[in-house]
Design a protein around this motif. Structure first.
Motif, PDB file in Angstrom:
ATOM      1  N   UNK A 173      -6.339  -4.230 -11.367  1.00 35.13           N
ATOM      2  CA  UNK A 173      -5.230  -3.674 -12.144  1.00 35.13           C
ATOM      3  C   UNK A 173      -4.754  -2.375 -11.495  1.00 35.13           C
ATOM      4  N   UNK A 174      -3.490  -2.048 -11.725  1.00 31.52           N
ATOM      5  CA  UNK A 174      -2.909  -0.836 -11.148  1.00 31.52           C
ATOM      6  C   UNK A 174      -3.202   0.360 -12.065  1.00 31.52           C
ATOM      7  N   UNK A 175      -3.731   1.402 -11.477  1.00 30.52           N
ATOM      8  CA  UNK A 175      -4.071   2.613 -12.229  1.00 30.52           C
ATOM      9  C   UNK A 175      -3.563   3.841 -11.465  1.00 30.52           C
ATOM     10  N   UNK A 176      -3.637   4.988 -12.091  1.00 31.22           N
ATOM     11  CA  UNK A 176      -3.209   6.230 -11.433  1.00 31.22           C
ATOM     12  C   UNK A 176      -4.115   6.523 -10.242  1.00 31.22           C
ATOM     13  N   UNK A 234       0.829  -1.203   0.000  1.00 30.82           N
ATOM     14  CA  UNK A 234       0.000   0.000   0.000  1.00 30.82           C
ATOM     15  C   UNK A 234       0.866   1.256   0.000  1.00 30.82           C
ATOM     16  N   UNK A 235       1.946   1.241   0.760  1.00 29.17           N
ATOM     17  CA  UNK A 235       2.855   2.376   0.808  1.00 29.17           C
ATOM     18  C   UNK A 235       3.565   2.568  -0.535  1.00 29.17           C
ATOM     19  N   UNK A 236       3.910   1.446  -1.185  1.00 21.81           N
ATOM     20  CA  UNK A 236       4.570   1.525  -2.495  1.00 21.81           C
ATOM     21  C   UNK A 236       3.626   2.140  -3.524  1.00 21.81           C
ATOM     22  N   UNK A 237       2.367   1.729  -3.488  1.00 25.51           N
ATOM     23  CA  UNK A 237       1.374   2.303  -4.399  1.00 25.51           C
ATOM     24  C   UNK A 237       1.240   3.813  -4.185  1.00 25.51           C
ATOM     25  N   UNK A 238       1.136   4.200  -2.933  1.00 28.19           N
ATOM     26  CA  UNK A 238       0.984   5.623  -2.612  1.00 28.19           C
ATOM     27  C   UNK A 238       2.212   6.428  -3.036  1.00 28.19           C
ATOM     28  N   UNK A 239       3.391   5.862  -2.815  1.00 26.86           N
ATOM     29  CA  UNK A 239       4.632   6.559  -3.163  1.00 26.86           C
ATOM     30  C   UNK A 239       4.774   6.741  -4.672  1.00 26.86           C
ATOM     31  N   UNK A 240       4.137   5.862  -5.433  1.00 33.86           N
ATOM     32  CA  UNK A 240       4.203   5.937  -6.897  1.00 33.86           C
ATOM     33  C   UNK A 240       2.931   6.530  -7.510  1.00 33.86           C
ATOM     34  N   UNK A 241       2.083   7.128  -6.636  1.00 39.61           N
ATOM     35  CA  UNK A 241       0.837   7.753  -7.069  1.00 39.61           C
ATOM     36  C   UNK A 241      -0.033   6.769  -7.866  1.00 39.61           C
ATOM     37  N   UNK A 242      -0.141   5.571  -7.321  1.00 40.22           N
ATOM     38  CA  UNK A 242      -0.936   4.526  -7.957  1.00 40.22           C
ATOM     39  C   UNK A 242      -1.948   3.966  -6.960  1.00 40.22           C
ATOM     40  N   UNK A 243      -2.924   3.253  -7.498  1.00 36.98           N
ATOM     41  CA  UNK A 243      -3.891   2.515  -6.681  1.00 36.98           C
ATOM     42  C   UNK A 243      -4.353   1.299  -7.471  1.00 36.98           C
ATOM     43  N   UNK A 244      -5.027   0.378  -6.789  1.00 37.17           N
ATOM     44  CA  UNK A 244      -5.549  -0.814  -7.454  1.00 37.17           C
ATOM     45  C   UNK A 244      -7.042  -0.646  -7.705  1.00 37.17           C
TER      46      UNK A 244
END
Length: 216
Positions: A200-203, A184-194
């Motif tokens: 799927x990973x999206x902005x 979850x932290x990695x997604x947030x750090x890369x401005x992404x979400x599922x």
């Protein structure tokens, strides 16, 4: 993981009483005769129920000692040292047979774990996610090593880790929880979400999933 040389698995030993191939088995921890170990983690034992030593052993022990038992012929690996082992029935040691292919696979997995642990030392400077995933996806790896890999997972901050880790079934719920928090932290750090519908990973600012077309 057993510590003996895997070349043992290639040894062929023959019972002198029936001329049948001896079977590689895990050795009992205690030697019945002296209370000590056998000096080996494995033994080669004749498990042929028609072996003359085994067949005649029942009559001999019952007549001499009044016990219903018999003998199995055995040899130590890597030598011609032999002995006989007292057994209570024909099933003794048949549950301790070593499957060579299983042992080879265990050894292969162990070597892979060891190599991955060593590679953790340079994974940050090399931006190498592979050893981290190898350890986290290996349920047989040591927990302390997997916990160490968790730290590198967070520091690598590589979004490529999402799919393999999301699709893995963790046996340890605490490990799974730790992984999910880091993802979850990695997604947030890369401005992404599922996407909650197709995963799927999206902005992070997306209102419409580009993969499934659902409103998010």
């Amino acid at each position: 993981m057993m510590s003996w040389d895997l070349k043992i698995l290639e040894e062929v030993k023959i019972c002198p009483h029936c001329n049948k191939k001896l079977t590689c088995c895990e050795a009992p921890q205690i030697h019945v005769g002296d209370g000590l170990g056998w000096g080996s983690e494995v033994l080669f034992i004749c498990l042929n129920d028609e072996c003359s030593l085994f067949v005649k052993g029942f009559d001999y022990l019952e007549e001499k000692f009044g016990h219903r038992a018999s003998y199995r012929y055995m040899e130590l690996p890597g030598s011609k040292e032999s002995n006989v082992m007292m057994v209570g029935n024909k099933n003794a040691f048949k549950g301790s047979i070593i499957n060579p292919e299983v042992i080879r696979q265990q050894n292969k997995r162990y070597r892979k774990e060891k190599e991955a642990k060593e590679a953790l030392k340079t994974c940050l400077e090399e931006k190498n996610l592979e050893p981290v995933l190898t350890l986290l996806l290996d349920e047989a790896a040591m927990k302390s090593t997997r916990v160490e890999a968790l730290d590198y997972l967070a520091r690598l901050n590589d979004i490529a880790c999402i799919d393999p880790l999301r699709n893995h079934t963790f046996r340890d719920s605490s490990m799974e929880q730790s992984v999910n928090m880091i993802l979850q932290k990695i997604l947030q750090a890369n401005y992404k979400k599922e996407c909650p519908f197709c995963a799927e990973i999206i902005k992070s600012q997306a209102k419409l999933c580009m993969h499934c077309g659902k409103d998010v």
